[in-house]
Design a protein around this motif. Structure first.
Motif, PDB file in Angstrom:
ATOM      1  N   LEU A   1       0.465   7.142   4.984  1.00  0.00           N
ATOM      2  CA  LEU A   1      -0.335   7.314   3.767  1.00  0.00           C
ATOM      3  C   LEU A   1      -0.992   8.691   3.737  1.00  0.00           C
ATOM      4  O   LEU A   1      -1.070   9.328   2.680  1.00  0.00           O
ATOM      5  CB  LEU A   1      -1.401   6.218   3.664  1.00  0.00           C
ATOM      6  CG  LEU A   1      -0.864   4.825   3.316  1.00  0.00           C
ATOM      7  CD1 LEU A   1      -1.941   3.774   3.514  1.00  0.00           C
ATOM      8  CD2 LEU A   1      -0.299   4.786   1.911  1.00  0.00           C
TER       9      LEU A   1
ATOM     10  N   ARG B   1       0.841  -1.210   0.000  1.00  0.00           N
ATOM     11  CA  ARG B   1       0.000   0.000   0.000  1.00  0.00           C
ATOM     12  C   ARG B   1       0.871   1.253   0.000  1.00  0.00           C
ATOM     13  O   ARG B   1       0.596   2.218  -0.735  1.00  0.00           O
ATOM     14  CB  ARG B   1      -0.914   0.009   1.229  1.00  0.00           C
ATOM     15  CG  ARG B   1      -2.037  -0.993   1.164  1.00  0.00           C
ATOM     16  CD  ARG B   1      -2.876  -1.008   2.439  1.00  0.00           C
ATOM     17  NE  ARG B   1      -3.434   0.304   2.730  1.00  0.00           N
ATOM     18  CZ  ARG B   1      -3.659   0.750   3.972  1.00  0.00           C
ATOM     19  NH1 ARG B   1      -3.379   0.014   5.024  1.00  0.00           N
ATOM     20  NH2 ARG B   1      -4.175   1.950   4.161  1.00  0.00           N
TER      21      ARG B   1
ATOM     22  N   ARG C   1       2.669   6.688  -6.948  1.00  0.00           N
ATOM     23  CA  ARG C   1       1.653   7.611  -7.489  1.00  0.00           C
ATOM     24  C   ARG C   1       2.003   9.066  -7.206  1.00  0.00           C
ATOM     25  O   ARG C   1       1.725   9.952  -8.011  1.00  0.00           O
ATOM     26  CB  ARG C   1       0.274   7.313  -6.888  1.00  0.00           C
ATOM     27  CG  ARG C   1      -0.498   6.217  -7.537  1.00  0.00           C
ATOM     28  CD  ARG C   1      -1.954   6.179  -7.086  1.00  0.00           C
ATOM     29  NE  ARG C   1      -2.132   6.194  -5.659  1.00  0.00           N
ATOM     30  CZ  ARG C   1      -2.164   5.129  -4.865  1.00  0.00           C
ATOM     31  NH1 ARG C   1      -2.026   3.925  -5.381  1.00  0.00           N
ATOM     32  NH2 ARG C   1      -2.336   5.245  -3.562  1.00  0.00           N
TER      33      ARG C   1
ATOM     34  N   ALA D   1      -0.493  11.494   0.846  1.00  0.00           N
ATOM     35  CA  ALA D   1      -1.656  12.038   0.147  1.00  0.00           C
ATOM     36  C   ALA D   1      -1.731  13.557   0.264  1.00  0.00           C
ATOM     37  O   ALA D   1      -2.165  14.236  -0.671  1.00  0.00           O
ATOM     38  CB  ALA D   1      -2.949  11.423   0.709  1.00  0.00           C
TER      39      ALA D   1
ATOM     40  N   ALA E   1       1.366   4.109  -3.072  1.00  0.00           N
ATOM     41  CA  ALA E   1       1.128   5.533  -2.799  1.00  0.00           C
ATOM     42  C   ALA E   1       2.362   6.365  -3.132  1.00  0.00           C
ATOM     43  O   ALA E   1       2.247   7.447  -3.718  1.00  0.00           O
ATOM     44  CB  ALA E   1       0.725   5.727  -1.341  1.00  0.00           C
TER      45      ALA E   1
END
Length: 174
Positions: free
Chosen positions: A168, A38, A45, A172, A42
């Motif tokens: 995360l 995960r 991306r 983000a 992330a």
């Protein structure tokens, strides 16, 4: 500390079948891998760097079975692959130079085992003047007690101890 994904690297230490399949604590190897996947997705991306580290035993003709990366963390284009022959991922490798070339100033640690490869790599990262974060539930120790001691006593001296979800959220928001 200001977190910028493009200046951060996820360092996943020793997530190899022969290590992940061992009885660890408090987190099963499969759970550590799933959380690291995960995080890796992330980071990729968001324009961050993913560093995949595996260990090879020195002076042997053939590595033991299960010495490659777990299939879920097979390197993709743009990842940094480090093959170490010591406990930590910096000694005897080009990791510090590669991170500098990419403008990295922060590393996020995951992997197995907390008090071995992860801690050794994190100490060296701090010595190389990188900011260090630990994804506490994306790593595991040989025992739960050892892992918890590292998270509460040792690792906070080198950086911030966060959960996978907290890391995360940083990625983000970056």
């Amino acid at each position: 500390m200001t977190f910028a994904a493009e200046r951060a690297a996820l360092i996943a230490v020793d997530l190899m079948p022969r290590i992940v399949e061992q009885d660890m604590g408090p987190h099963r190897g499969a759970d550590v891998v799933a959380r690291t996947v995960r995080l890796a997705e992330a980071f990729r991306r968001a324009g961050g760097t993913v560093v995949l580290v595996r260990v090879e035993r020195p002076n042997v003709a053939e590595q033991p079975p299960g010495s490659g990366f777990v299939p879920q963390l097979a390197p993709v284009e743009g990842d940094v692959v480090v093959v170490k022959r010591t406990i930590g991922a910096f000694y005897g490798t080009e990791l510090a130079a590669e991170l500098r070339r990419r403008g990295i100033d922060t590393v996020v640690m995951t992997g197995i085992a907390t008090t071995m490869g992860v801690e050794s790599t994190a100490r060296a990262a701090a010595d190389h003047d990188f900011e260090v974060l630990f994804a506490a539930d994306a790593m595991s120790g040989m025992t739960a007690a050892e892992h918890e001691h590292a998270l509460s006593v040792t690792l906070p001296r080198f950086g911030d101890v966060l959960s996978t979800d907290q890391v995360l959220a940083l990625v983000a928001a970056a």
